[in-house]
Design an enzyme around this catalytic site. Structure first.
Site, PDB file in Angstrom:
ATOM      1  N   LYS A  66     -43.930  16.215 -20.892  1.00  0.00           N
ATOM      2  CA  LYS A  66     -43.788  14.726 -21.396  1.00  0.00           C
ATOM      3  C   LYS A  66     -44.295  14.325 -23.060  1.00  0.00           C
ATOM      4  O   LYS A  66     -43.671  13.564 -23.537  1.00  0.00           O
ATOM      5  CB  LYS A  66     -44.584  13.649 -20.499  1.00  0.00           C
ATOM      6  CG  LYS A  66     -43.759  13.492 -19.045  1.00  0.00           C
ATOM      7  CD  LYS A  66     -44.419  12.583 -18.240  1.00  0.00           C
ATOM      8  CE  LYS A  66     -44.014  12.581 -16.910  1.00  0.00           C
ATOM      9  NZ  LYS A  66     -44.772  11.549 -15.951  1.00  0.00           N
ATOM     10  N   ALA A 131     -51.482  10.851 -17.534  1.00  0.00           N
ATOM     11  CA  ALA A 131     -50.752   9.982 -16.274  1.00  0.00           C
ATOM     12  C   ALA A 131     -51.591   8.548 -16.733  1.00  0.00           C
ATOM     13  O   ALA A 131     -50.753   7.449 -16.266  1.00  0.00           O
ATOM     14  CB  ALA A 131     -51.118  10.583 -15.078  1.00  0.00           C
ATOM     15  N   VAL A 154     -66.916  11.069 -20.131  1.00  0.00           N
ATOM     16  CA  VAL A 154     -66.862   9.809 -20.507  1.00  0.00           C
ATOM     17  C   VAL A 154     -66.036   9.615 -22.049  1.00  0.00           C
ATOM     18  O   VAL A 154     -65.367   8.402 -22.113  1.00  0.00           O
ATOM     19  CB  VAL A 154     -68.247   9.013 -20.420  1.00  0.00           C
ATOM     20  CG1 VAL A 154     -68.271   7.489 -20.829  1.00  0.00           C
ATOM     21  CG2 VAL A 154     -69.052   9.367 -19.395  1.00  0.00           C
ATOM     22  N   SER A 155     -66.266  10.383 -22.820  1.00  0.00           N
ATOM     23  CA  SER A 155     -65.907  10.189 -24.319  1.00  0.00           C
ATOM     24  C   SER A 155     -64.139  10.334 -24.181  1.00  0.00           C
ATOM     25  O   SER A 155     -63.755   9.468 -24.971  1.00  0.00           O
ATOM     26  CB  SER A 155     -66.265  11.595 -25.121  1.00  0.00           C
ATOM     27  OG  SER A 155     -65.769  12.669 -24.553  1.00  0.00           O
ATOM     28  N   TYR A 214     -47.618  11.825  -4.395  1.00  0.00           N
ATOM     29  CA  TYR A 214     -47.017  11.620  -3.227  1.00  0.00           C
ATOM     30  C   TYR A 214     -46.567  12.845  -2.320  1.00  0.00           C
ATOM     31  O   TYR A 214     -46.757  13.795  -2.800  1.00  0.00           O
ATOM     32  CB  TYR A 214     -45.554  10.934  -3.595  1.00  0.00           C
ATOM     33  CG  TYR A 214     -44.636  11.383  -4.375  1.00  0.00           C
ATOM     34  CD1 TYR A 214     -43.670  12.262  -3.644  1.00  0.00           C
ATOM     35  CD2 TYR A 214     -44.972  11.518  -5.842  1.00  0.00           C
ATOM     36  CE1 TYR A 214     -42.814  13.028  -4.494  1.00  0.00           C
ATOM     37  CE2 TYR A 214     -44.141  12.333  -6.381  1.00  0.00           C
ATOM     38  CZ  TYR A 214     -42.934  13.090  -5.783  1.00  0.00           C
ATOM     39  OH  TYR A 214     -42.090  13.749  -6.606  1.00  0.00           O
ATOM     40  N   GLY A 234     -47.837   7.551  -4.350  1.00  0.00           N
ATOM     41  CA  GLY A 234     -47.093   7.024  -5.350  1.00  0.00           C
ATOM     42  C   GLY A 234     -45.466   7.115  -5.114  1.00  0.00           C
ATOM     43  O   GLY A 234     -44.680   7.345  -6.248  1.00  0.00           O
TER      44      GLY A 234
END
EC number: 1.1.1.25
Length: 265
Positions: A66, A131, A154-155, A214, A234
């Site tokens: 993608k 995603a 976290v960053s 899914y 999904g």
């Protein structure tokens, strides 16, 4: 002449996209065919060029191409620019148009099929990869009370949050101490049969837990059910993002409900 479309990925044999688009074509009377093409990991651009040269009209793009499709496109829709990735290509006289229908598909599944309004709701997005990035802008357009991105690193979540304007913030899993109305798993943990380290209190009363995966039950969905949440996989998102791509290519919007029902049968 029958118009050709395809989905490109690696792996691709598992893809339900040919089945979905064949159903859309029958339903809407479109003269088109749609196939799954395995692109070499180092040969995506060449595969797309070959398909277009052979008369291909458009393509869907899945993992892991993608971001490469984003770079390949000559023009991008605003939602593809925000997503930083492309899952739909259209070939025309001006070159290659890149679009991203993932977030639109997710919102359509949540609000339409699952009847979950997102306005004024608290949404937790688990994961900070591609995603997750692809669905943030469409979720924010629904005007939730807050969108929280939680990630192990976290960053990465903070960097992602900085790309968007709106009521969103980033945190680590250990900082999750309040309930949410919708919890969306956008991590790859389900692929590995693993559970993101979520505390059970993230599932508010009547909450929906949504896994972008899914095809099988996942540890995330089982964990959510065990703590009182409604659950959904999904598959609806897959069909809805396909419908959005189909509309871009053909100018016709198919009815997704019978296609989702057939895939679940």
């Amino acid at each position: 002449m029958t118009d050709r479309y395809a989905v490109f990925g690696h792996p691709i044999a598992h893809s339900k996209s040919p089945q979905i688009h064949a159903a859309f074509a029958r339903q809407t009377g479109q003269d088109m065919c749609y196939e799954a093409i395995l692109a070499p990991l180092e040969g995506f651009t060449e595969s797309i060029a070959r398909f277009a040269a052979q008369g291909g009209r458009g393509a869907n793009v899945t993992v892991p191409f993608k971001e490469e499709a984003f770079r390949l496109a000559d023009r991008l829709t605003p939602r593809a620019e925000r997503a930083g990735a492309v899952n739909t290509l259209m070939f025309d006289a001006d070159g290659i148009l890149g679009d991203n229908t993932d977030g639109t598909g997710l919102v359509a599944d949540l609000t339409g099929n699952l009847k979950r309004p997102l306005a004024t709701r608290r949404i937790l997005l688990v994961g900070a990869g591609g995603a997750a990035r692809g669905v943030i802008a469409p979720l924010l357009e629904q005007a939730p009370a807050e969108l929280v991105i939680a990630n192990r690193t976290v960053s990465r979540a903070e960097q992602l949050a900085e790309l968007f304007d709106g009521r969103l913030r980033a945190c680590g899993f250990d900082a999750l101490d309040t309930p949410f109305d919708v919890v969306i798993n956008a991590t790859a943990a389900s692929l590995a049969g693993e559970l993101p380290p979520l505390p059970p209190q993230v599932f508010g009363t009547g909450a929906l837990a949504y896994d972008m995966m899914y095809g099988r039950d996942t540890p995330f969905l089982a964990f959510a059910r065990a703590h009182g949440a409604d659950t959904a996989d999904g598959l609806g998102m897959l069909v809805e993002q396909a419908a959005e791509a189909f509309h871009l290519w053909r100018g016709v919007r198919p009815d997704t409900a019978p296609v989702i029902a057939a895939l679940r049968a």
